[in-house]
Structure formats: C-alpha cells, structure tokens
Write a protein that holds these residues in place. Sequence first.
Motif, mmCIF file in Angstrom:
data_model
loop_
_atom_site.group_PDB
_atom_site.id
_atom_site.type_symbol
_atom_site.label_atom_id
_atom_site.label_comp_id
_atom_site.label_asym_id
_atom_site.label_seq_id
_atom_site.Cartn_x
_atom_site.Cartn_y
_atom_site.Cartn_z
ATOM 1 N N LYS A 1 0.752 -1.187 -0.131
ATOM 2 C CA LYS A 1 -0.113 0.122 0.199
ATOM 3 C C LYS A 1 0.887 1.104 -0.003
ATOM 4 O O LYS A 1 0.465 2.218 -0.879
ATOM 5 N N SER A 2 1.758 1.538 0.980
ATOM 6 C CA SER A 2 2.777 2.366 0.986
ATOM 7 C C SER A 2 3.647 2.775 0.023
ATOM 8 O O SER A 2 3.833 3.784 -0.672
ATOM 9 N N THR A 3 3.854 1.561 -0.615
ATOM 10 C CA THR A 3 4.919 1.602 -1.957
ATOM 11 C C THR A 3 4.133 1.949 -3.037
ATOM 12 O O THR A 3 4.587 2.824 -3.749
ATOM 13 N N LEU A 4 3.023 1.679 -3.291
ATOM 14 C CA LEU A 4 2.021 2.297 -4.519
ATOM 15 C C LEU A 4 1.801 4.021 -4.167
ATOM 16 O O LEU A 4 1.881 4.394 -5.175
ATOM 17 N N MET A 5 1.640 4.326 -2.851
ATOM 18 C CA MET A 5 1.388 5.906 -2.691
ATOM 19 C C MET A 5 2.613 6.679 -2.882
ATOM 20 O O MET A 5 2.848 7.719 -3.238
ATOM 21 N N ASN A 6 3.981 5.744 -2.619
ATOM 22 C CA ASN A 6 5.307 6.501 -2.719
ATOM 23 C C ASN A 6 5.390 6.782 -4.193
ATOM 24 O O ASN A 6 6.015 7.461 -4.843
ATOM 25 N N ILE A 7 4.907 5.627 -5.107
ATOM 26 C CA ILE A 7 5.035 5.808 -6.577
ATOM 27 C C ILE A 7 4.078 6.730 -7.087
ATOM 28 O O ILE A 7 4.753 7.816 -7.757
ATOM 29 N N LEU A 8 3.096 7.017 -6.568
ATOM 30 C CA LEU A 8 2.146 8.188 -6.821
ATOM 31 C C LEU A 8 2.821 9.412 -6.618
ATOM 32 O O LEU A 8 2.657 10.641 -7.817
ATOM 33 N N THR A 9 3.355 9.475 -5.775
ATOM 34 C CA THR A 9 3.777 11.094 -5.232
ATOM 35 C C THR A 9 5.249 11.257 -5.337
ATOM 36 O O THR A 9 5.716 12.254 -4.826
ATOM 37 N N GLY A 10 5.990 10.034 -6.335
ATOM 38 C CA GLY A 10 7.086 10.720 -6.783
ATOM 39 C C GLY A 10 8.325 10.383 -6.102
ATOM 40 O O GLY A 10 9.539 10.558 -6.139
ATOM 41 N N LEU A 11 7.889 9.541 -4.963
ATOM 42 C CA LEU A 11 9.024 9.261 -3.864
ATOM 43 C C LEU A 11 9.803 7.689 -4.339
ATOM 44 O O LEU A 11 10.970 7.721 -4.103
ATOM 45 N N LEU A 12 9.111 6.956 -5.316
ATOM 46 C CA LEU A 12 9.839 5.985 -5.915
ATOM 47 C C LEU A 12 9.167 6.178 -7.301
ATOM 48 O O LEU A 12 8.360 6.522 -7.668
ATOM 49 N N LYS A 13 10.244 5.502 -8.164
ATOM 50 C CA LYS A 13 9.620 5.173 -9.748
ATOM 51 C C LYS A 13 9.307 3.879 -9.921
ATOM 52 O O LYS A 13 9.894 2.856 -9.270
ATOM 53 N N LYS A 14 8.154 3.802 -10.594
ATOM 54 C CA LYS A 14 7.622 2.433 -10.905
ATOM 55 C C LYS A 14 8.263 1.810 -11.905
ATOM 56 O O LYS A 14 9.170 2.240 -12.893
ATOM 57 N N ASP A 15 8.512 0.256 -11.981
ATOM 58 C CA ASP A 15 9.088 -0.398 -12.928
ATOM 59 C C ASP A 15 8.131 -0.508 -14.288
ATOM 60 O O ASP A 15 8.793 -0.796 -15.297
ATOM 61 N N ALA A 16 6.813 -0.577 -13.923
ATOM 62 C CA ALA A 16 6.028 -0.736 -14.908
ATOM 63 C C ALA A 16 4.581 -0.241 -14.683
ATOM 64 O O ALA A 16 4.448 -0.029 -13.665
ATOM 65 N N GLY A 17 3.631 0.105 -15.856
ATOM 66 C CA GLY A 17 2.346 0.423 -15.381
ATOM 67 C C GLY A 17 2.150 1.845 -15.898
ATOM 68 O O GLY A 17 3.066 2.660 -16.546
ATOM 69 N N SER A 18 0.985 2.369 -15.494
ATOM 70 C CA SER A 18 0.506 3.551 -15.916
ATOM 71 C C SER A 18 -0.102 4.594 -14.866
ATOM 72 O O SER A 18 -1.075 4.079 -14.102
ATOM 73 N N ILE A 19 0.194 5.726 -14.942
ATOM 74 C CA ILE A 19 -0.386 6.929 -13.859
ATOM 75 C C ILE A 19 -0.977 7.889 -14.918
ATOM 76 O O ILE A 19 -0.153 8.428 -15.524
ATOM 77 N N LYS A 20 -2.108 8.001 -14.657
ATOM 78 C CA LYS A 20 -2.841 9.000 -15.431
ATOM 79 C C LYS A 20 -3.823 10.052 -14.468
ATOM 80 O O LYS A 20 -4.210 9.657 -13.491
ATOM 81 N N VAL A 21 -3.652 11.510 -14.875
ATOM 82 C CA VAL A 21 -4.209 12.539 -13.941
ATOM 83 C C VAL A 21 -5.181 13.141 -14.974
ATOM 84 O O VAL A 21 -4.689 13.703 -15.846
ATOM 85 N N ASP A 22 -6.398 13.036 -14.858
ATOM 86 C CA ASP A 22 -7.527 13.546 -15.777
ATOM 87 C C ASP A 22 -7.275 13.118 -17.148
ATOM 88 O O ASP A 22 -7.198 13.942 -18.153
ATOM 89 N N GLY A 23 -6.696 11.814 -17.443
ATOM 90 C CA GLY A 23 -6.457 11.256 -18.758
ATOM 91 C C GLY A 23 -5.277 11.316 -19.236
ATOM 92 O O GLY A 23 -4.815 10.832 -20.322
ATOM 93 N N GLN A 24 -4.297 12.131 -18.601
ATOM 94 C CA GLN A 24 -2.996 12.460 -18.964
ATOM 95 C C GLN A 24 -2.031 11.700 -18.445
ATOM 96 O O GLN A 24 -1.888 11.699 -17.052
ATOM 97 N N GLU A 25 -1.075 10.953 -19.058
ATOM 98 C CA GLU A 25 0.060 10.418 -18.460
ATOM 99 C C GLU A 25 0.851 11.412 -17.650
ATOM 100 O O GLU A 25 1.288 12.420 -18.324
#
Length: 492
Positions: free
Chosen positions: A41-65
């Motif tokens: 859970k915390s790792t996922l949120m750290n990826i969302l907020t830029g504390l960690l980099k994801k290895d794969a997948g997509s993050i979109k805010v209002d449809g924009q990567e």
Amino acid sequence: MKIEMTGIEKAFGTNKVLQGVNFDVESGEVHALMGENGAGKSTLMNILTGLLKKDAGSIKVDGQETTYASALDAEHHGISFIHQEMNNFPQMSVIDNMFLNKEIKNKIGLMNQRKMKKQAKSYLDQLGSHINVDNKIADLSVGEQQMVEIAKSLMTDAKFIIMDEPTAALTENETNILFKTIRDLKKKGVGFIYISHRMEELWKICDRVTVMRDGISVNTYRTQDVKEEQIVHDMVGRDIGDYYPKRNPDLGPVALKAEKLSGNKFTDISFEVHEGEILGFSGLMGAGRTETMRALFGIDKLKSGKIYLHGKEIKFKDPNDAIKHGIGFLTEDRKSEGLVLDQSLEDNIALPSIDGFRKRLLIDQKSEDEMVNMLMKRLTVKAQSAKVSASSLSGGNQQKVVLAKWVGSGSRILILDEPTRGVDVGAKKEIYELMNQLTARHVAIIMISSDLPEVLSMSDRIEVLYEGKQMGIIDAKGATQEQVMKLATGGK
C-alpha cells in the motif's frame, strides 16, 4: 479531477513488491486502501507521489500520463501525503515545522511570525486541537504530532490527500473531529486515499475500498455493498474467524504491584498485575497511561510511590535495571524508541539478550542466529532475511520485531503500549494469540490501548485513568464501552 493507476509494478532487487496494481480515485470521494502489512500500500502511494519510480504500469491524471519528480512536485500539483511515520523535526517548534519551506515574509523579507502563528492556530483549530504552536514537536504526544501532520496537509489546499493510518494515535474525540473535517473537505471536492487497518472506519467515512494482497489489487468494492468478512478474506486469502481469541486466564500470584505512584502527569496510581493476567490500561490521550509506565520502567523520574516485584520492594534506577529484573516495554513510538532503524533485524531482536550469547568475550553467533530465526518465524515477520535493516520493513512487521525482542529476552512482565497500532487484521490476531500464549506461560502483561474493543476483549481487568488520576479498576468480563468511557471522561 481523477487519478488512475493501472498495472503498477515495482521490485526491490528480487523482491517483487507490486505485481500489477490497479487503483483510481476521484474528486470528492474517500477511497480506502486495505491490506496486510507488506501488501504494498505505502509503496503504491510512494510511486504516485514521486518518492519511488515504478518499474511498469501507467499513472494518469485526468486522462493525461503523469509522473511526479518528487513529493514536493506532487504537492505543488495538489497531492499531499500524510505518512504513517511522521515527517517532522523534533527539536523545532510546531510553527516552524508547519511553515518549513513555506515561510510567510513581510515586505522587507523577514518572517512574519505573527501571521504564521495565527494561521497555524487556525488550521489546528479546524481539527479541534489546541496545541501550543510554540512548543517543540518532541514535547508533544504521538497523537498531537499526528494532528500537526494533518494540519500541515490542510495548509497546502490539496486536491487529493493521502492519509496513512491517520487515526492510529488519535483519541475517539479527535477521530470524530478528523472525520468531520474530511466530510467538509469532500463537499469542497477534495478526494482522499485512506489507508487504515481499523475495519470499522470503512463504513463511517469511506465510499469505496480496494483490497491489496501480496502486491496485487484483489478487489474494489463500494463500502455499502461489501461485508467485513469479505474484505478480511481478500486481505489474508482465508477466513480469519473472530479477531479476538478467548481468554481463559489461570492467574498466579501477584507479579508486580504499584502503590501510589506519582510523576509527570499522573498522581497516586495504584494497581497490581498477576502472573498469567492481562491488565488493560484505558483512558483518553493525556490521561497519564504512558507516563505511568515510563516512570515504572525507569525511563522517567518517579516522584513518589512504591513498586513491588514478586512481593519485594524494588526501585529501578534505569531501563537496564528493569530489563535485568525481567520487565520488557514495547513503547508507543516504535520508530524512535523501540528500534535501531539502521541496524539489522538480528541486532534489534538480540539486543536485550546479548549477554546471554556471550562465551567469554565472544558472541555465540550460531545460538543468536537460531533464536532470532525462531522468533521471526514464530511471529511471522515478513522480511528477506534477518540481516536486512529494521527501516526496510512495513510498520506492522517493525512492531513484530519489537515484540520478538522482548519475547526473546525472556521477560516475565511485559508492558505493551498500543501493541497493535498500525498493524493489519491478520497480524493483530497473531499478536493477540501470542499474548494468550505468553500468559499461559504465566507472563504478566500490562496493555495500554486506545482501542476500546481491544481493551474489552483482551484484558482480564481494566484500569481507567482520567487526567492523571485513577478512576477505577473494573472486571473486563461483562464490561461495556459505555462504562469505560464514562470513567475515561471523569464520570463516577
């Protein structure tokens, strides 16, 4: 505004922490994120907020990567993260912590202390908290520090607020005020990602819940459409049964007796705990529960009173003296007081028992390794090995390491201050069962807890404090939350 995370993966070396997680949250909703400690859970949120980099997948805010470069970048874009382990500077004042890198300056470039003080008090007032903003963070309780962290988040005018165990150290009244604040902000369109192990909170404040297990998002539900049993099953992959194992105490003689103890924030506290008994300590924040135990253990000075150990009066000069006499203390703040975070799990667990592994001037490493591995297995500590640092574990697994330390030391009297704070439902039951096993072996346990169902279910007797005074000791069997709360709020 909408955040969508799809197929998120993350590994640390060979350890795959996230293996394809899907999660989304919209403005004006509270979306809970549930899962056992170590679920990711915390790792996922750290990826969302830029504390960690994801290895794969997509993050979109209002449809924009979207990818944020740092937590500060995420905050500038309206996403604030209140971490479970608080991010503050203990020797600085409340006001300095709240306005760090956000100082208000006057026309000539000097800090406008008057305006900052007024704003700080205003945000804390929203939370019903009347903390003196000139006080040092180090002088505040854990719950008060949590309120400061929440106030700091409100200051950012965030569009989304991530809350990781926000109520773990709060009283019932503070929790109710926090929930009112969340509801008010929801009406203004603020969205929340709410991480909690307190199952009952889902139906009080959350609109949806996503359950994670072993780095995978298992299911997402509307809270009105799902039952507690289904969420627990998704979290642990099995039916867990009742949270609280039955207590069938076989009480022995009095292990520890305290007579009229007085110290910082408490006066004339008397109690006794028997071998094989769990004595619960209940009360609101500031009642003096933790302060009483710190003084008993020799951390703080005891002004007056007597302590008897197995019938003999004794005075503990310091915590080492208490440990030598068979007393262990799982403190409320595991991060700063319970663990040496940059040391290995092995070193942390073996620390109170180290003299027992000495052969002349050397440490018997084989015996130490065997004990540590046995305890980690027994308490189901999730870690790659006993050699990793304590800081690398989730909060719940850190709590298990502290417990392992005292179990391994052979303590005959255990003081457990908020033993399940920030611990998931599966780990909670394991801790409760361990407490039963220990008392079956005639260990005496003093448990401080702000969780009333926990106090009522796991205690044999309950001592209730109010503003540093003893209100009464009641038999837990047949006791109700209303009875305990009446005493905890000064009633007779």
